[in-house]
Design a protein around this motif. Structure first.
Motif, PDB file in Angstrom:
ATOM      1  N   ALA A  90       0.805  -1.217   0.000  1.00 16.62           N
ATOM      2  CA  ALA A  90       0.000   0.000   0.000  1.00 16.62           C
ATOM      3  C   ALA A  90       0.840   1.268   0.000  1.00 16.62           C
ATOM      4  CB  ALA A  90      -0.928   0.008   1.214  1.00 16.62           C
ATOM      5  N   PHE A 114      -2.574  -3.726   1.606  1.00 16.03           N
ATOM      6  CA  PHE A 114      -4.028  -3.704   1.492  1.00 16.03           C
ATOM      7  C   PHE A 114      -4.586  -5.062   1.920  1.00 16.03           C
ATOM      8  CE2 PHE A 114      -3.024  -0.368  -1.692  1.00 16.03           C
ATOM      9  CZ  PHE A 114      -3.830   0.650  -1.197  1.00 16.03           C
ATOM     10  N   ILE A 148      -6.076  -0.700   4.965  1.00 11.47           N
ATOM     11  CA  ILE A 148      -4.619  -0.821   5.016  1.00 11.47           C
ATOM     12  C   ILE A 148      -4.234  -1.240   6.427  1.00 11.47           C
ATOM     13  CG2 ILE A 148      -2.407   0.383   4.846  1.00 11.47           C
ATOM     14  CD1 ILE A 148      -3.673   2.209   2.759  1.00 11.47           C
TER      15      ILE A 148
END
Length: 248
Positions: free
Chosen positions: A20, A188, A240
């Motif tokens: 992420a 993620f 996240i």
């Protein structure tokens, strides 16, 4: 029009299993044979455990006996079990072991163990049974429990294999394929519960799926991963999560 002096920034809605951010990342270092997906394959964007051979990865925790060494002796009065004394308390009991009674000429007796400080401290007779002509054998069997937190998060690194005609994507690494684990950084993921910033991240010990919540309140069947929520969202939507960037 004045020159802009502020910047509005929001995390992009990403794909579960992908990194992420470019923040520092930590990867679990395998042994000389690397890591491979275990029996039935390995699901991406879930947590995984290294199995006893040090090579195979599964989305389920290995189990171990929760204690050993406890013994007990039954007393019979008028054909029924009147008491069970603890002969040896044993060690390492984290949950109450299972008590079974066999032999002695009777039937129907049941009992439960009481655990304190890792030892069996008492055995309570629940049903005295009938027809016992001598003391039955007391067997104390430790229950199996999940053995420890997951070693890391299965991140997407193009390890999957599409096996169906016109299949566009897969979240499964086939059994025997090489795999890798992240133990730190921003990735993620999706959670089965609504997630908010700062919550603890928990992993199911049976399939590695993620839930979130207040620290120290792991749902039944889940374990604390040591990761935290960095960006929240509704249940089932991309969030996240962040693992530590340096060893504790």
């Amino acid at each position: 029009m004045p020159f802009p002096n502020t910047v509005n920034y929001n995390w992009a809605a990403g794909f579960p299993g992908r990194w992420a951010s470019e923040n520092p990342r930590r990867i679990v270092i395998p042994g000389p044979n690397g890591f491979r997906a275990g029996l039935g394959g390995l699901n991406i964007a879930r947590f995984a455990w290294v199995q006893a051979d040090g090579v195979m990865l599964l989305n389920a925790a290995p189990t171990a006996a929760a204690g050993s060494g406890a013994t007990g002796t039954a007393t019979v009065t008028d054909g029924a079990i009147s008491a069970i004394a603890v002969s040896e308390g044993g060690t390492g009991y984290t949950v109450a072991p299972i008590v079974t009674l066999s032999g002695g000429g009777g039937s129907g007796a049941t009992a439960v163990a009481v655990v304190s400080g890792g030892e069996v401290t008492a055995i309570n007779v629940v049903n005295a049974g009938t027809g016992y002509t001598e003391a039955p054998t007391v067997t104390i069997t430790a229950q199996t429990v999940p053995n420890g937190a997951p070693q890391g998060f299965v991140y997407a690194d193009q390890q999957g294999l599409t096996t169906q005609y016109l299949q566009e994507a897969t979240m499964l690494i086939p059994e025997g394929f090489m795999a890798q684990l992240a133990e730190g950084g921003d990735v993620f993921a999706t959670s089965s519960t609504p997630a908010t910033i700062g919550q603890a991240v928990y992993a199911s010990t049976t399939d590695g799926t993620i839930s979130t919540g207040t620290a120290g309140s792991a749902p039944e069947g889940s374990i604390d991963t040591g990761w935290k929520v960095s960006q929240g969202n509704a249940a089932g939507s991309p969030i996240i999560i962040t693992g530590p960037v340096a060893a504790a």
